[in-house]
Motif scaffolding. Structure first.
Motif, PDB file in Angstrom:
ATOM      1  N   VAL A   1      51.164 -22.450  41.421  1.00 57.93           N
ATOM      2  CA  VAL A   1      51.949 -22.688  42.632  1.00 57.93           C
ATOM      3  C   VAL A   1      50.971 -23.023  43.759  1.00 57.93           C
ATOM      4  CG1 VAL A   1      53.643 -21.741  44.241  1.00 57.93           C
ATOM      5  CG2 VAL A   1      53.671 -21.038  41.830  1.00 57.93           C
TER       6      VAL A   1
ATOM      7  N   ALA B   1      51.003 -22.005  48.271  1.00 56.30           N
ATOM      8  CA  ALA B   1      51.933 -20.903  47.997  1.00 56.30           C
ATOM      9  C   ALA B   1      52.480 -20.240  49.261  1.00 56.30           C
ATOM     10  CB  ALA B   1      51.236 -19.858  47.121  1.00 56.30           C
TER      11      ALA B   1
ATOM     12  N   ILE C   1      56.228 -20.228  50.223  1.00 54.89           N
ATOM     13  CA  ILE C   1      57.211 -19.354  49.588  1.00 54.89           C
ATOM     14  C   ILE C   1      57.768 -18.323  50.563  1.00 54.89           C
ATOM     15  CG2 ILE C   1      55.757 -17.436  48.782  1.00 54.89           C
ATOM     16  CD1 ILE C   1      57.085 -17.778  46.028  1.00 54.89           C
TER      17      ILE C   1
ATOM     18  N   TYR D   1      60.890 -23.087  47.467  1.00 52.32           N
ATOM     19  CA  TYR D   1      59.750 -22.288  47.022  1.00 52.32           C
ATOM     20  C   TYR D   1      60.167 -20.842  46.740  1.00 52.32           C
ATOM     21  CZ  TYR D   1      55.340 -24.913  47.179  1.00 52.32           C
ATOM     22  OH  TYR D   1      54.291 -25.746  46.884  1.00 52.32           O
TER      23      TYR D   1
ATOM     24  N   ALA E   1      49.060 -18.285  42.167  1.00 55.47           N
ATOM     25  CA  ALA E   1      49.533 -18.753  43.477  1.00 55.47           C
ATOM     26  C   ALA E   1      48.318 -19.001  44.358  1.00 55.47           C
ATOM     27  CB  ALA E   1      50.443 -17.706  44.107  1.00 55.47           C
TER      28      ALA E   1
ATOM     29  N   THR F   1      46.632 -20.661  48.046  1.00 54.74           N
ATOM     30  CA  THR F   1      46.887 -21.098  49.418  1.00 54.74           C
ATOM     31  C   THR F   1      45.623 -20.941  50.263  1.00 54.74           C
ATOM     32  OG1 THR F   1      48.261 -20.783  51.401  1.00 54.74           O
ATOM     33  CG2 THR F   1      47.704 -18.813  50.136  1.00 54.74           C
TER      34      THR F   1
ATOM     35  N   ILE G   1      54.195 -13.458  48.846  1.00 55.29           N
ATOM     36  CA  ILE G   1      53.778 -14.193  47.645  1.00 55.29           C
ATOM     37  C   ILE G   1      53.745 -13.250  46.444  1.00 55.29           C
ATOM     38  CG2 ILE G   1      51.842 -15.404  46.546  1.00 55.29           C
ATOM     39  CD1 ILE G   1      51.126 -16.506  49.344  1.00 55.29           C
TER      40      ILE G   1
END
Length: 718
Positions: free
Chosen positions: A137, A140, A143, A154, A172, A174, A185
């Motif tokens: 992902v 992320a 989300i 998301y 995940a 980011t 997350i």
């Protein structure tokens, strides 16, 4: 399996070593554990799922919000021999069907899709027929509703994953996760909190600057002239501002592209490609541009207007210097920009909770512009890092103005707020303190309170700026309504009770000078030469206030010079003779011009300019003398009123000129051996990778010293 991962890294991507955090993330996955990876922009997040994809059986699905990123990454993977594809709205129905057929037959290792595609039942049915070992992902933070780019689809990823025949591993990734976003997350993707790899948000090669009180257009053009050969991005808040900047810079001959949501897909793609391929050097854009753009040689990012939140700002600023080389991140601040962002929030967001959240985030951005602490530290604290150090290179760290006690002024402001009932905003508070005759103020009977006119010697703008400073330091709280109301915080109450002091950098006060304005302008040019030689901002040499005092009093002796505010013994010793010489020169020239005898001034100017230039150029020799006398680098910096980095640069220059031979003061034998090993692995022209090979206590200066020793050794051998 980690050895296999390293082999894939070398074979397909050409790297000998993983970067910080990459190996830890991959190790979690190889252990069969879901993982969250939080790494700064340019930290190499894509490797964290591309390498495992080659190790796991079946298909890896990469969920990404960006169509342009999908195509770029698939093209790059295909180029190195990794079978990858994407399915998104740019494809015709027949192309989609063809790719689905190849996916079912195991022709691909990676599939890139947008999260919205998981909501289609027919597509989920396709995925159920395929062996999916791993889901990555990307971006992320989308989300979380607390993220700066929340996308509802998301939030459904976890639910969609549970629909698959077998539960795959999840990573995940980011670059911008606050603690609250991080929590979301983990919760929504069922990842244990402890399975987090966080490399830190610090980017050592980026220097951050806030520019206030200057003409933005003039500053921008001056900066671009000095950096005409470099590639950079200029961000603006609105499409209209992008168009205005594009037209202005185009007409002046700058090589520019533009990018915003009002352009067609084809136009945006053409402009983006021109920038990526270095056909143009400057991209002017709204925040619609940049996510997923892997252009490594961006040397500067300028925010022409205030961004709406810290997450977006740091992601955009982080697009500078992805190759690890020094790069600049400059934000041009104007109070007018706050109104633009508030208007955009009011016009585009209907949900009251979301609106409050965005206003709070905007206030954090405003506080960033007014803090006098390290800018890098402010960013790190915003993203939840607690144990940090000052960066030493942002505009606040290099600002050497004196720190003064402003507790009494703070008490005046806070007391005024309480007497006003804590029900007004910044503008009204400033008007009361300056004794304004504003009708609204009179109607509220605020001219009758004890603090009315208490700071009437100041301008409303000065007090407004001071209030912003108090907000940034958390002495004042701001409400999130459409009309911000200020209240005294708990910390502010401690100030009112005399339990806490407030300190601030001394502000430069503009003094109106009618006479001797020509001298002021002349001395500004001299100050600029001195500042360039010391590699510091001009106001560090002399503030404008000090320079104007000099131009008014025209001192020609050390005793007269010492009487001027801002001139201590150190500055008198360093600059006194040079400034006195130029004041005498100015007075002489003015007199000669007044009586018409100006025939010899050109020669006089040339000789004196040569002496000044020589004095400026030899600044490193003064540093060398102090070093030879036994002072440390920090002691020299304090003695000469320079920053440590400038002193180090002076010493390195002395080394290049072979004025220093014995560097044993700076390097122990074991440190030199350690750095030499890293240089052999990485090469002496790549400082950042060398630093990554070494312990934190090894500084860039020590590495440069070691490189100098290596080069000298080679020179002797040959």
């Amino acid at each position: 399996m980690m050895n296999q991962a390293r082999s894939i890294l070398k074979e397909y991507f050409g790297y000998d070593h993983f970067r910080k955090g990459q190996e830890d993330i991959i190790q979690h996955l190889l252990n069969g554990e879901n993982v969250v990876g939080i790494m700064p922009t340019g930290g190499g997040k894509s490797i964290c799922y591309q390498v495992p994809a080659m190790l796991f059986p079946g298909l890896t699905v990469v969920i990404s919000p960006l169509i342009s990123l999908m195509k770029d990454q698939v093209d790059a993977l295909t180029e190195v021999g990794i079978p990858a594809t994407f399915i998104n709205s740019t494809l015709h129905h027949e192309e989609v069907q063809e790719r689905v057929y190849d996916i079912k037959n195991g022709h691909y290792k990676l599939l890139y899709i947008a999260p919205e595609r998981l909501e289609a039942d027919y597509f989920m049915d396709i995925l159920k027929e395929v062996t999916i070992s791993f889901i990555a992902v990307d971006e992320a933070h989308c989300i979380s509703q607390w993220g700066h780019d929340f996308r509802p689809s998301y939030a459904k990823i976890g639910y969609m994953i549970n629909k698959l025949s077998e539960t795959p591993l999840v990573a995940a990734l980011t670059a911008t996760a606050t603690p609250k976003v991080h929590e979301d997350i983990c919760h929504l993707l069922h990842i244990p909190w402890e399975n987090t790899v966080k490399t830190g948000f610090s980017r050592e090669n980026l220097s951050f600057s806030i520019i206030k009180g200057q003409d933005k257009g003039k500053f921008l053009e001056s900066f671009l002239k000095k950096n005409k050969d470099e590639s950079g991005i200029i961000y603006a808040a609105t499409r209209q501002e992008v168009e205005k900047l594009y037209d202005r810079l185009s007409k002046k001959g700058y090589s520019v592209s533009k990018y915003h949501g009002g352009m067609s897909d084809l136009q945006r793609e053409a402009e983006q490609q021109a920038f990526i391929k270095d056909d143009v050097s400057i991209m002017i854009a709204t925040n619609a541009f940049g996510m997923g753009i892997d252009k490594s040689n961006i040397r500067y990012v300028i925010h022409y207007q205030l961004p709406k939140n810290m997450e977006g700002y740091y992601q955009e600023a982080g697009r500078a210097g992805r190759d690890g080389l020094p790069s600049k991140c400059i934000l041009l601040y104007s109070a007018q920009d706050i109104r633009i962002q508030r208007f955009l929030i009011d016009q585009t967001i209907n949900d009251p909770d979301k609106q409050k959240q965005d206003i709070d985030k905007l206030q954090s951005m405003i506080n960033f512009c007014h803090t006098e602490d390290c800018l890098q530290e402010y960013i790190l604290h915003y993203f939840g890092e607690e144990h940090t150090e000052k960066c030493g290179q942002c505009s606040n760290c290099t600002d050497e103005r004196s720190v003064i006690n402003v507790t009494v002024d703070a008490q005046k402001v806070l007391s005024c707020m309480i007497r006003m009932g804590e029900r007004f905003g910044k503008t009204m508070i400033a008007q009361v303190l300056t004794g304004s005759k504003n009708k609204k103020l009179i109607d509220f009977h605020l001219d009758r309170i004890k603090t009315y006119g208490l700071m009437k010697e100041r301008s409303a703008k000065e007090i407004s700026d001071f209030i912003e400073f108090l907000i940034s330091e958390q002495y004042i709280d701001v409400s999130s309504g459409s009309m911000p109301i200020l209240k005294v915080s708990n910390r502010g109450k401690e100030v009112l009770l005399g339990k806490e002091t407030v300190e601030r950098k001394e502000q430069v006060v503009t003094v109106k000078v009618s006479e001797n304005n020509a001298l002021f302008e002349y001395l500004r040019s001299i100050r600029k030469q001195l500042a360039e030689a010391e590699n510091v901002p001009p106001f560090v040499v002399f503030s404008d206030q000090t320079l104007r005092s000099i131009s008014l009093t025209m001192p020609v002796t050390h005793e007269e010079f010492r009487e001027i505010k801002g001139i201590g013994d150190h500055k008198l010793q360093k600059y006194g003779d040079i400034m006195i010489e130029h004041i005498i020169k100015f007075k002489t020239n003015q007199h000669e011009l007044s009586i018409g005898e100006d025939s010899n001034t050109a020669e006089l100017d040339t000789n004196r300019e040569k002496r000044v230039k020589k004095s400026v150029e030899n600044s490193h020799l003064l540093t060398l003398d102090l070093w030879k006398s036994g002072l440390t680098i920090k002691e020299i910096a304090k003695e000469r009123e320079l920053n440590v980095q400038t002193v180090e640069n002076h010493l390195l220059r002395c080394g290049e000129e072979e004025l220093i031979v014995d560097w044993s003061t700076f390097l122990k034998p074991e440190e030199q051996a350690m750095i030499s090993d890293a240089i052999q692995k990485v090469g002496s022209d790549k400082l950042k990778p060398i630093k990554e090979e070494l312990p934190d206590e090894i500084s860039y200066f020590m590495i440069k010293v070691a490189i100098m020793l290596e080069k000298r050794k080679q020179k002797i051998l040959h």
